[in-house]
Design an enzyme around this catalytic site. Structure first.
Site, PDB file in Angstrom:
ATOM      1  N   LYS A   1       9.821  49.853  20.156  1.00 19.77           N
ATOM      2  CA  LYS A   1       8.534  49.181  20.389  1.00 19.77           C
ATOM      3  C   LYS A   1       8.732  47.763  20.923  1.00 19.77           C
ATOM      4  CE  LYS A   1       4.116  48.297  18.155  1.00 19.77           C
ATOM      5  NZ  LYS A   1       3.126  48.834  17.217  1.00 19.77           N
TER       6      LYS A   1
ATOM      7  N   ARG B   1       4.260  60.041  16.077  1.00 17.35           N
ATOM      8  CA  ARG B   1       5.705  59.859  15.896  1.00 17.35           C
ATOM      9  C   ARG B   1       6.438  60.992  16.605  1.00 17.35           C
ATOM     10  NH1 ARG B   1       4.816  55.480  14.419  1.00 17.35           N
ATOM     11  NH2 ARG B   1       4.753  54.580  12.357  1.00 17.35           N
TER      12      ARG B   1
ATOM     13  N   ARG C   1      -1.902  47.134  13.585  1.00 16.57           N
ATOM     14  CA  ARG C   1      -2.774  48.297  13.368  1.00 16.57           C
ATOM     15  C   ARG C   1      -2.540  48.882  11.985  1.00 16.57           C
ATOM     16  NH1 ARG C   1      -1.826  52.896  16.395  1.00 16.57           N
ATOM     17  NH2 ARG C   1      -3.861  53.693  15.842  1.00 16.57           N
TER      18      ARG C   1
HETATM   19  C1  BTN Z   1       0.211  46.862  16.337  1.00 19.54           C
HETATM   20  O1  BTN Z   1       0.261  47.086  15.119  1.00 19.54           O
HETATM   21  O2  BTN Z   1       0.907  47.505  17.131  1.00 19.54           O
HETATM   22  C2  BTN Z   1      -0.734  45.817  16.868  1.00 19.54           C
HETATM   23  C3  BTN Z   1      -0.132  44.443  16.800  1.00 19.54           C
HETATM   24  C4  BTN Z   1      -1.024  43.351  17.346  1.00 19.54           C
HETATM   25  C5  BTN Z   1      -0.431  41.980  17.099  1.00 19.54           C
HETATM   26  C6  BTN Z   1      -1.194  40.896  17.787  1.00 19.54           C
HETATM   27  S1  BTN Z   1      -0.319  39.365  17.821  1.00 19.54           S
HETATM   28  C7  BTN Z   1      -1.725  38.556  18.423  1.00 19.54           C
HETATM   29  C8  BTN Z   1      -2.914  39.137  17.703  1.00 19.54           C
HETATM   30  N1  BTN Z   1      -3.154  38.443  16.458  1.00 19.54           N
HETATM   31  C9  BTN Z   1      -2.958  39.216  15.399  1.00 19.54           C
HETATM   32  O3  BTN Z   1      -3.080  38.866  14.211  1.00 19.54           O
HETATM   33  N2  BTN Z   1      -2.585  40.450  15.794  1.00 19.54           N
HETATM   34  C10 BTN Z   1      -2.560  40.548  17.236  1.00 19.54           C
END
Ligand code: BTN
Length: 327
Positions: A191, A325, A126
């Protein structure tokens, strides 16, 4: 056995399959099997280490994985699915991003189609962040879903997906997972998983969603370049996670959740989201661009907005650019 393929991916897949058994593999034997030199084997081993595989070598014995590895297996996952679906399952070795894979194939995919990979070289998180994706260490999963009634019907989708992940984690014995708005999964204040939903479509037309999920299963011991406290499933349960079983459980949950969400929206998921709220009634900071707003988290509204009590009363916050946060 001799494998006559010069293709890098085939060579690396062969090396990984040999190593996954857990025994030492000599460079010489691997080279003979693949029809390549020991030096070439050594280069492939180096590249695999750079992808996050924990490989060590002992002189006279060869290469070995720090821990045995059960590789993702498409047929095992399909056998374990219980929710009926005609969707496609693609299981890849290394890819830039499973979300990107779905994006490039979206027009050919039916709802519920999934891409899983062992490693991502450009995993997306994100807020434009990178998702660190070492080989065989996590679940990197993306699912395609088209909502025919368009943007106005997908509000709160990411919260429902968070609930689906909590349910899947519960089923494999992770009972203490919590949700941080909108959809981060936390265990013991760190996390464990994140969700990135990418949406395409015109206003007034169907919208195509890519639901991308990253869940830390058994991360390498080495410090990873992750800019916040993190945890993996392996540190919170005593049994070894079989990623094929977990993938099937997660896909089942997502199929059920997205089908229900498409017909009923967020309503069926609100109570469960509130019950798993990690910051309920705690003081938090809300970061929106350069602005930080402090207040007490008061859960979510029925349409999935974050409710925060500030000096101005209870305010509702909504949108993808917000970070929460602890204060
Ligand atoms: C976050 O930032 O919390 C979201 C992370 C999401 C990661 C997943 S891994 C599978 C899918 N492919 C990606 O490139 N991102 C999501």
């Amino acid at each position: 056995m001799t494998v006559n393929h010069a293709n890098t991916d085939v060579i690396r897949t062969h090396i990984i399959k040999q190593l996954a058994v857990g025994d030492f593999c000599s460079g010489e034997a691997l080279g003979e099997q693949l029809g390549i030199s020991r030096a070439a084997v050594s280069n492939h081993i180096k590249s695999l280490s750079e992808l996050g595989l924990d490989i060590y070598s002992v002189q006279g014995k060869g290469y070995r994985l720090a821990c045995p590895l059960i590789l993702l297996d498409k047929s095992k996952i399909l056998d374990l699915l219980t929710v009926p679906t005609d969707a496609q399952l693609t299981v890849l070795n290394v890819i830039d991003s499973t979300n990107q894979f779905i994006k490039e194939h979206q027009s050919d995919l039916s709802n519920g189609s999934v891409c899983l990979a062992e490693a991502q070289t450009a995993g997306r998180g994100r807020l434009g962040r990178r998702w660190v994706s070492p080989y065989g260490a996590s679940m990197y999963l993306s699912m395609h879903w088209t909502f025919p009634a368009g943007y106005q019907t997908i509000g709160g989708l990411s919260l429902a997906v968070g609930v689906a992940i909590i349910n899947a984690l519960n089923k494999i014995g992770v009972s203490q997972a919590k949700l941080k708005w909108p959809n981060d999964i936390y265990v013991l204040g760190k996390k464990l998983a994140g969700v990135l939903i990418e949406v395409e479509g015109q206003i007034g037309a169907a919208c195509h969603c890519i639901v991308g999920i990253g869940i830390n299963v058994k991360l390498p011991q080495a410090n990873l370049p992750i800019d916040q406290p993190y945890i993996d499933i392996n540190s919170v349960i005593t049994t070894e996670v079989d990623r094929n079983e977990f993938a099937a459980v997660l896909i089942d949950e997502l199929l059920t959740t997205l089908t229900l969400f498409e017909s009923k929206g967020l309503a069926p998921f609100v109570a469960q989201w509130r019950a798993a709220d990690v910051y309920a009634n705690q003081t938090i900071n809300l970061i929106i661009g350069q602005t930080v707003t402090s207040g007490i988290a008061r859960g979510i509204s029925d349409n999935g907005a974050l409710l925060v009590e500030t000096d101005l009363g209870i305010q509702a916050f909504q949108g993808g650019e917000i970070s929460v946060r602890p204060a």
